[in-house]
Each structure stands twice: as C-alpha cells, then as structure tokens.
Design a protein around this motif. Structure first.
Motif, short mmCIF file in Angstrom:
data_model
loop_
_atom_site.label_atom_id
_atom_site.label_comp_id
_atom_site.label_asym_id
_atom_site.label_seq_id
_atom_site.Cartn_x
_atom_site.Cartn_y
_atom_site.Cartn_z
N ASP A 73 -17.73 58.14 14.43
CA ASP A 73 -17.58 59.50 14.91
C ASP A 73 -18.91 60.04 15.45
N GLU A 74 -18.78 61.00 16.32
CA GLU A 74 -19.88 61.82 16.78
C GLU A 74 -20.87 61.11 17.67
N ILE A 75 -20.48 59.98 18.23
CA ILE A 75 -21.41 59.37 19.18
C ILE A 75 -20.86 59.53 20.58
N PHE B 171 -19.04 49.25 21.52
CA PHE B 171 -18.59 50.61 21.28
C PHE B 171 -17.54 50.64 20.19
N ASP B 172 -17.79 51.49 19.27
CA ASP B 172 -16.89 51.54 18.13
C ASP B 172 -16.09 52.83 18.19
N GLU B 173 -14.78 52.72 18.31
CA GLU B 173 -13.92 53.89 18.39
C GLU B 173 -13.98 54.71 17.11
N ASP C 27 -28.38 56.00 24.29
CA ASP C 27 -27.92 55.30 25.49
C ASP C 27 -27.34 53.97 25.07
N MET C 28 -26.14 53.74 25.52
CA MET C 28 -25.51 52.46 25.18
C MET C 28 -26.22 51.33 25.89
N GLY C 29 -26.52 50.27 25.16
CA GLY C 29 -27.03 49.08 25.80
C GLY C 29 -25.88 48.12 26.10
#
Lengths: 396, 332
Positions: B330-332, B325-327, B318-320
């Motif tokens: 990968d895979e998140i 956010f990193d473009e 879960d993003m806090g």
C-alpha cells in the motif's frame, strides 16, 4: 684497550661540550650518574690520553718527578686543537673511588693525568667540615671565619689527601672508629689532624692536582676551584693554545644540603658561585640528584604557581629544588637518569632521557644533538650498553 | 570566514607586533613566564632582534646568564651584586644612553631577586621604568623560591609581579601544545610533560624547547584596564632557515595560534609524531583533490529537496527496471 668505552649512541653527548655550555646530569637513588661522569672524563681526556699512553709507555714509570718529561713526550704527538684538562669536584665520592672507577670503566689513569697537569681533583667530601689541618689557631668556631686561614694554609701546604689511606690512627679511645672525623668535637679534631699536619713535609712524592675543601663557605669553594683551575690551566710547554678546561661538579647539592643556610649558603648563592666558576672554564658538567622528594617543591610550585607552595616543603627540599631547577633552566643539555618505569629488569639498569635547552644564540653548537630517550645497562665490569627501547641491547 | 575572527586577527596581530617592537611604549613592564618545558629565550631573541632594527638600546641584566646574548648593547653582570648596587649599576647603564631615545631593559630571571628578602621587588622594578625605558623580565614558574624570612601574610612575589605587569606572556612548547590539543580533540586525557609527569628522575619532558617555535599566551592590560587575551605562535627563524628555503618575511611573522600551519595540520590529521591511532596498511586519509571532489558531489537527497518532492511526508520512489511492482503493497 678498546678505542673507546663510550657507547656510540652516547658519543656525541659525552664528548667535550661546546664552549661555555652547561650539561646537567640528574640521578635518582638506584640510577647514579657515576658512570656518566666517567664517560665525560673519557670524552675529555681519552683521545689525547690514548695517544700519549702508548707513546710514553716506556717512560711511564718515572713517577713523580717525570711529570715534565712525560708531558713533553705526550704533547709531541697530540693534535693541534689544544689539550683538554678536567677539574673534577666531588662532594659524594673520594679520590680513590674516582681513580679506580675511571680506570675500570673508562681506562683512564687519573693519577698520571694529574701528574701531567691535565686533571685535578677537589675533594668536597672528606674534610668539608674539618678545620684546616695545619693552622693551630683557635679551635672554636673554625667555620665562621674560615677564608683567610684556609687560603694561606692551603696555598702553602700541599694536599694531604693521599696520606689518609696510609696514616696510622693514633691510639685513642675505641669509640672513634670513623675514618672521616668530621663530626668530632673540636678537641678531637685537633688531635686527629695533627699527624696530618706533620706528615706532608716528609712525604716522598706529593701528588699534584689534588685539593680538598675544608670549609663549606662559598668563598673557600671558589678559591679552591680557582686554584685547581689555575693548576691545570698553565700553558703546556711548546703549545700556543691554552688548555680547554672542563669543570665537572659531582653532587654539589650535598654542599647545599649540609651547609648551614644561616651562613648564607642558599640555592641562589650556590648558583651565583657556580656562575663565577663557569666563567673561568671552557664548559661545565653538573651532576645533581633529582629524586622526587627533592624536586617536590618545584613540582608544587609549577602545579599551583601559587602562594603557599613553599610553606609546605622543608627548607632542604626548597633549596634543592630551587638549585636544580635553576641549573636545568640554564643547561644546554639535561641528561636525566631514572629507573625503569615498569620495575626492575636484569638487562636494563635504567632510562636515560636527554633533552636540550634553548638553542644558543650563536649558532653552530647543538648541531647533531637531538633529544632522545634510551635505555642503558651498566655491567659488572663497568661497561655500559646504551640502546633504544626495543633494541634489546644489540647495540653495544 | 566569520568577520569576528577576521577582526580579532587583525587587531591582535597589530597589538603583538606593537608589543614586540616596543612601539609607543606599549607595555612598560612585560613579564615572561617560562618553565623548563619552554624557555623564554626565543622570545627574548625576537625582542632583541626587533629592538636592533628599531635602533632601541638593549640593556641585558644577567643574573644567571654566562654570555652576552647576541644583539645586546650593554651586558650588566648583576649576579654577584646586592640589589642596591645592582640598581646603581643599571641606572648607570641606562642613563648613559643619551644618543638613543628608547631603552629595552631585560632581566634574565627575577627568581633570584624575588628570593632576596631585602629586595623590595615591586619598588625595585618600578624604579627602573621610565617613559623611555621598558622592562622585560623572565620569571621561571617552576622554581621554588627560598623565602626564608617572608612575612607570612605578604603575597607571593609572583602574585605581585603579575599584578604589576602590563603584559604577561606565558610560554609553552609547541609540541606539547599540539599533543594536548590533539588529545583534547579526541577526548583523551591530556598528556603532561616534565615535572608534571611526576615520574621520578624525569625533570624535563621530551619535546621541550621545540625548535620549530614557541607558543605564547598573551595577557595584555590596556591603559583602560581592559584585558586582552590571545594565543600566538612565534616561529623560530633558525628552524625555518635550516630547511633550506630562505625564510620570507611572512614566515617569520607571529601568527595567531589557530592560524599557524603546524596547528592547523594537527587539527586536521593529528600530530605528526604520535599519529599511531590507526596502524593499517592502506590509506585512510584523503588527498586534497579527493577531498575537493568529494565535497563537489551533490547527494541525491539534496536534489530531492528541490522541486516538487517531499511535502507532507510523502515518500518519493522511482521504480527501477528490476523492481517488481507489488499490488498488495500500500501507499506506493
């Protein structure tokens, strides 16, 4: 004189033991129980003795005949709980040793206490294997049927013990230089003891309360013990309560080791004999050696609890271990002396471990006694310091 | 609680209570193996106490005891008697009990008898046992016997006694058992006490004859031959009563060793005396409330295992707010 020479930490353990109790003191080579025995003597004799010593100070020099008067003056000031008398049997040390040691370290005058019938000494060392001196009967096999002649002579003849120091050895071959002619040939013994037999009659003052064992037979030991006990047990004049008797046996293991096992002196017969003697006294203190060769038989018995343990040790080891362990099972308090585990130290003589036996059925005794392990240091003057580990002798 | 333990507890507690009370002639010959570290006397007292309650006649044969123990009806002084005379004396003492049906015959030591070459110990003891007489005898394990004329191939008396006995109790000092258990749980060398210390001059260990109670190791042979082994803890009645509180009946009862409060405590936080493993100024342990609270907490991954998450090795994240956010990631 300080009021007590017993270290405060030890006081509850060395004061007069509870009724019918058994205290076992064990020693090793280098950590002897002598100082502890003296503390027990003090615990039993000192309080009353302190009272009577200043009271009868004026009449103290009337020596041998003044036993009764001394006694009377002593009893007047004593508390009503009853006097304590001590019978000390020593197989390892003689009367001179105990007399000087208890005077030096405990401030006790054993000779005077013996005059007052409050102390009796049985010497198991000097003539244990000597035939009874006075009877001029058969010189061969004096120990095989000793009881009857021994008892009669011992009863009729006062102990010649103090003569020993003063007697002149008759001119003999220079080979015999020993003061204790126990291992001498029968013919030598006869010559040797004859002056003794002649002496006691014309001795001026015969010290009371001195006995000696002249035969290793256990019946003889019991007889001598009961005579010694009877000697101190008589009611002091003007007192209703009989004396409490503390029996102290020093190194009975020597008896066990020296006596011929084929004559029926085994660990169990010693224990039975001791049990009989304990029935006649208030309490008993037993000092036995517990060096590791002497208890190795027990160690192996407990480690394997198996069949062959007794085969690997000698009869002496087995007998000693058996006697020691059986008494330790019965003892209410076991006080073991040993050397420091870490080696020698200038200010510590050894370690005293006090452990308790099973608590008695009938309650109140044993209160206040707890098991502990403390260090002790015996000074050159006979004084003893006892302190906890790390307390560094601050406690005297 | 596993039903197995529950069953064992019920069963073995019933068994020891039957043995101690001597009901139904549960054990005709009970052998008590004691050592310097723990005397068998507390157990003997318990036997006598229960025998008195049950109106069983107690005959105490003394081979080393000075005083008649409290509660014994007859005290036979057998130390000076030779085995045949002793036998006569005991028969006299036991047979005169016409009024009381059951008799408990207690020997305070068998070591002395065992070292008598002339005494045929098994036959001697067997002759004492009858349907109404049960035998209770102490043997000191650490006492070396003076078997001067023993036949070299004959078994050791102890072996014979163990073979003969229907119940064997081995006694241990509570504090020693606790210390050994404590060490074992931490994979330390187990401490030894007394003679086993092999410390010259120390014949008895500290902590012997623990006043709190005795630890018993029981081995009972049923009539069928099947053996039952169990460890028990027998609290000392006088020790509990000196604490001030009147001991309830419950407190005095024999319990399984693992059920005894002393033993459970040592399993939790180590023996009281030698708790010197961590010497720090703050509290490392937990109070009972803290422990309960901690157990009540549901940790997040338990949550995550419910519901939709977790299949196929998918990572749940879960993003806090503060997460960037990193473009590229990968895979998140």
């Amino acid at each position: 004189m300080p009021p007590s020479r017993t270290p405060p930490l030890l006081q509850p353990y060395t004061s007069l033991p509870a009724e019918s109790s058994l205290h076992l003191l064990t020693s090793v080579l280098g950590a002897s129980t002598n100082w502890l025995v003296v503390r027990f003597l003090c615990g039993a004799l000192a309080e009353n003795n302190a009272g009577s010593s200043w009271r009868s100070a004026g009449g103290a020099e009337d020596g041998g005949t003044g036993g009764l008067s001394n006694h009377g003056s002593g009893t007047t000031g004593q508390d009503e709980e009853g006097e304590v008398a001590v019978v000390l049997v020593s197989w390892m040390r003689d009367w001179e040793f105990w007399k000087s040691e208890s005077r030096r370290a405990g401030g006790l005058d054993l000779a005077r206490l013996a005059q007052q019938d409050r102390f009796a000494f049985v010497d198991g060392l000097v003539s244990l294997f000597m035939p009874p001196a006075a009877d001029q009967i058969s010189q061969q096999a004096p120990t095989s049927t000793p009881t009857a002649p021994v008892s009669s002579t011992q009863l009729s003849r006062p102990s010649p013990l103090p003569v020993r120091s003063g007697r002149s050895i008759p001119p003999r071959s220079p080979a015999v230089s020993s003061r204790h002619p126990a291992p001498a040939a029968p013919s030598d013994q006869a010559q040797h003891v004859s002056p003794l037999a002649a002496h006691p009659a014309n001795l001026p003052a015969q010290p009371k309360g001195l006995y000696r064992l002249t035969s290793p037979a256990l019946e003889h030991l019991e007889q001598v013990l009961s005579r010694a006990i009877a000697g101190v047990a008589q009611l002091p004049p003007g007192k209703a309560s009989p004396r409490k008797i503390l029996l102290i046996l020093d190194a009975p293991d020597l008896h066990l080791a020296a006596a011929d096992p084929s004559s029926g002196i085994t660990a169990s017969s010693m224990a039975i004999s001791l049990l009989k003697s304990r029935q006649r006294v208030h309490a008993t203190v037993l000092a036995v050696a517990a060096d590791s060769p002497l208890v190795s038989a027990a160690t192996s018995a407990s480690a394997s609890a198996s069949t062959t343990s007794s085969l690997s040790s000698t009869p002496l080891e087995t007998a000693h271990a058996s006697f020691l362990i059986s008494q330790a099972h019965l003892a209410d308090v076991v006080m073991s002396l040993r050397l420091l585990d870490t080696g020698f130290a200038a200010d510590v003589s050894g370690v005293l471990r006090i452990t308790l036996g099973d608590a008695q059925d009938d309650g109140e005794e044993g209160q206040g006694l707890v098991e502990k392990e403390v260090l002790y240091s015996v000074g050159g003057d006979g004084g003893v310091k006892v302190f906890e580990r790390g307390a560094g002798g601050g406690n005297e | 609680m596993p039903p197995d333990l529950q069953h064992r507890r019920t069963h073995n507690l019933l068994l020891i209570s039957k043995l101690l009370s001597g009901r139904d002639n549960g054990s005709p010959f009970t052998l008590l193996l004691d050592s310097l570290e723990q005397s068998a006397r507390p157990l003997i007292r318990e036997y006598i106490r229960r025998a008195n309650v049950a109106k069983t006649r107690v005959v105490f044969v003394s081979l080393e005891t000075l005083r008649k123990p409290y509660g014994a009806d007859v005290f036979v002084q057998g130390a000076e008697l030779r085995p045949p005379d002793l036998q006569k004396e005991i028969t006299l003492a036991t047979s005169s009990s016409s009024s009381l049906s059951e008799t408990l015959l207690i020997f305070d030591t068998l070591n002395a008898l065992a070292s008598f070459q002339s005494a045929n110990l098994p036959a001697f003891l067997s002759s004492m046992i009858s349907p109404t007489t049960s035998l209770l005898a102490i043997y000191h394990l650490d006492m070396a016997l003076q078997l001067s004329h023993a036949y070299p191939y004959s078994p050791h008396p102890l072996t014979l006694l163990k073979y003969l006995a229907t119940t064997i109790f081995t006694l241990y000092s509570t504090s020693h058992v606790l210390a050994q258990r404590y060490a074992r749980d931490r994979s330390l060398a187990e401490p030894v006490f007394g003679l086993a210390e092999e410390n010259e001059g120390a014949i008895a260990g500290l902590g012997r004859n623990d006043p709190r109670g005795v630890v018993l190791e029981m081995e009972h042979r049923r009539k069928s031959g099947r053996g039952v082994r169990e460890w028990f803890f027998l609290p000392n009645p006088s020790a509990t009563s000196t604490n001030g509180a009147v001991p309830s009946k419950k407190e005095l009862a024999v319990v399984l060793l693992e059920d005894s409060p002393l033993f459970r405590r040592v399993l939790q936080d180590g023996g009281g005396e030698d708790d010197g493993a961590m010497d720090v100024t703050f509290e490392l342990g937990l109070t009972e409330k803290q422990r309960r609270d901690r157990e009540g907490i549901v940790l997040p991954y338990f949550d995550a295992q419910k519901g939709e998450g977790g299949e196929g090795g998918r990572i749940l994240y879960d993003m806090g707010e503060e997460d960037d956010f990193d473009e590229e990631e990968d895979e998140i």
